[in-house]
Write an enzyme that holds these catalytic residues in place. Structure first.
Site, mmCIF file in Angstrom:
data_model
loop_
_atom_site.group_PDB
_atom_site.id
_atom_site.type_symbol
_atom_site.label_atom_id
_atom_site.label_comp_id
_atom_site.label_asym_id
_atom_site.label_seq_id
_atom_site.Cartn_x
_atom_site.Cartn_y
_atom_site.Cartn_z
ATOM 1 N N SER A 175 0.830 -1.205 0.000
ATOM 2 C CA SER A 175 0.000 0.000 0.000
ATOM 3 C C SER A 175 0.862 1.252 0.000
ATOM 4 O O SER A 175 0.615 2.191 -0.753
ATOM 5 C CB SER A 175 -0.920 0.016 1.227
ATOM 6 O OG SER A 175 -1.853 -1.031 1.174
ATOM 7 N N GLU A 176 1.880 1.295 0.873
ATOM 8 C CA GLU A 176 2.801 2.427 0.893
ATOM 9 C C GLU A 176 4.216 1.986 1.234
ATOM 10 O O GLU A 176 4.418 1.015 1.970
ATOM 11 C CB GLU A 176 2.376 3.497 1.926
ATOM 12 C CG GLU A 176 1.476 4.569 1.385
ATOM 13 C CD GLU A 176 0.014 4.202 1.485
ATOM 14 O OE1 GLU A 176 -0.819 4.907 0.893
ATOM 15 O OE2 GLU A 176 -0.297 3.211 2.171
ATOM 16 N N THR A 177 5.143 2.734 0.683
ATOM 17 C CA THR A 177 6.541 2.679 1.096
ATOM 18 C C THR A 177 6.894 4.043 1.680
ATOM 19 O O THR A 177 6.624 5.076 1.062
ATOM 20 C CB THR A 177 7.468 2.371 -0.094
ATOM 21 O OG1 THR A 177 7.172 1.062 -0.595
ATOM 22 C CG2 THR A 177 8.932 2.425 0.326
ATOM 23 N N HIS B 214 -0.181 4.346 8.625
ATOM 24 C CA HIS B 214 0.451 3.073 8.978
ATOM 25 C C HIS B 214 1.927 3.061 8.592
ATOM 26 O O HIS B 214 2.754 2.474 9.285
ATOM 27 C CB HIS B 214 -0.310 1.898 8.356
ATOM 28 C CG HIS B 214 0.054 1.569 6.948
ATOM 29 N ND1 HIS B 214 -0.435 2.278 5.871
ATOM 30 C CD2 HIS B 214 0.860 0.607 6.428
ATOM 31 C CE1 HIS B 214 0.045 1.764 4.758
ATOM 32 N NE2 HIS B 214 0.830 0.758 5.072
#
Length: 260
Positions: free
Chosen positions: A45-47, A73
Site C-alpha cells: 500500500s505504501e513505502t 500506517h
C-alpha cells in the site's frame, strides 16, 4: 547503490495481520522517479522514505503508482524502525511532511501517532453509490481526500464484496465505508483504487477523518476502532479537536537490502 529496507506490519501485534509497509531510511533524497520505482517494486500500500533533518525526520510516502500527502500506517512503521534500529533510547519522534508536523511517541509496546484532524463535511450522495453498494448509505461526507459513507449495519461493512470499478467512479481518491461497531465503537474499510490500492488493510490517515465524525456521534473523545479488512487491524483513537491521536502496535516482518 545499496539501501536498507524494512517491512513492518502496522496496527497489529501479530505477524501477517495489520497493514504491511515498507520503510527505506535514506541519508539524502533519491530521485523521485527511483523512489516511485522502488515503491512499485515493493507493491505494498505504501513505502515510507525518510531522511534525518536535525532533530527531526523528513518523511514521504508512495503507493505503487503515486506519492500521497499523508499515510498513518507507514509513519507508524517508520517510527518502529527508528525506535528499534536507529534511536533506541528515543521516546518521541517528529516528522516533517507535506501534511505538516507529525509526531510519534512510544510507551511500552504501543506507538501513538499525533496527526492533524481532517473533519469531514456533509456532501450530496455521489451518483452511483446505491448501485455500487446495493443499498443507500445513511450519510455521505468528505474531507477532500476521503469520501466517507456511513451505513447502519456493521455486518454489511464486514461482508461487502467491493465493486472496484464502481468505487473508482465514486471518488477521485479514496472511499471509506463505516458503521457503528458491536464490540468496538466503530468499524471501517478503505478503498483507494485510483491510487493503486484496491483495499487498504488498515489506514491511519482515514482515522483522522473517522475519529471526529464518530466522536461527535457517540459523544466520546477516546474511541476503539477496528478496520475489518481481510487482514484486520486495531486502533485506539483520541479526538483533540485540531489533532487526532491514533495508538497501535507494530511488528517486524523483514530486514534486507535494495540493490539499485
Amino acid at each position: 547503490m545499496e539501501l536498507d529496507i524494512f517491512q513492518v506490519d502496522a496496527f497489529t501485534s501479530e505477524l501477517f495481520k495489520g497493514n504491511p509497509a515498507a520503510v527505506v531510511p535514506l541519508e539524502n533524497w533519491l530521485d523521485d522517479n527511483l523512489m516511485q520505482k522502488i515503491a512499485a517494486e515493493n507493491n505494498l500500500s505504501e513505502t515510507a522514505f525518510f531522511v534525518k533533518n536535525g532533530d527531526n525526520y523528513k518523511i514521504r510516502w508512495m503507493t505503487p503508482v503515486s506519492e500521497v500527502p499523508l499515510c498513518g500506517h507507514a509513519t507508524l512503521a517508520a517510527a518502529f524502525v527508528i525506535f528499534n534500529f536507529i534511536e533506541k533510547n528515543a521516546r518521541v519522534l517528529n516528522f516533517v511532511s507535506k501534511s505538516g508536523l507529525l509526531s510519534v511517541s512510544k510507551e511500552n509496546d504501543y506507538l501513538t501517532l499525533d496527526f492533524p484532524t481532517h473533519k469531514p463535511e456533509p456532501v450530496i450522495m455521489p451518483e452511483g453509490a446505491v448501485e455500487c453498494f446495493g443499498r443507500e448509505p445513511i450519510e455521505s461526507l468528505e474531507d477532500g481526500f476521503f469520501l466517507l459513507l456511513i451505513f447502519d449495519d456493521e455486518d454489511f461493512v464486514r461482508n461487502y464484496i467491493p465493486d472496484i470499478e464502481a468505487i473508482k467512479k465514486l471518488h477521485r481518491h479514496a472511499v471509506i465505508i463505516s458503521a457503528r461497531g458491536k464490540e468496538v465503537d466503530f468499524v471501517s474499510r478503505v478503498f483507494v483504487p485510483n491510487e493503486g490500492i484496491d483495499e487498504d488493510p488498515v489506514t491511519g490517515s482515514a482515522h483522522t477523518v473517522l475519529t471526529p465524525y464518530w466522536s461527535e456521534k457517540l459523544n466520546k473523545k477516546t474511541l476503539t476502532a477496528r478496520q475489518v479488512s481481510k487482514r484486520g487491524g486495531e486502533l485506539i483513537c483520541h479526538y483533540l479537536e485540531n489533532r487526532t491521536r491514533i495508538k497501535g502496535n507494530a511488528v517486524l516482518y523483514l530486514k534486507g537490502k535494495i540493490y539499485c
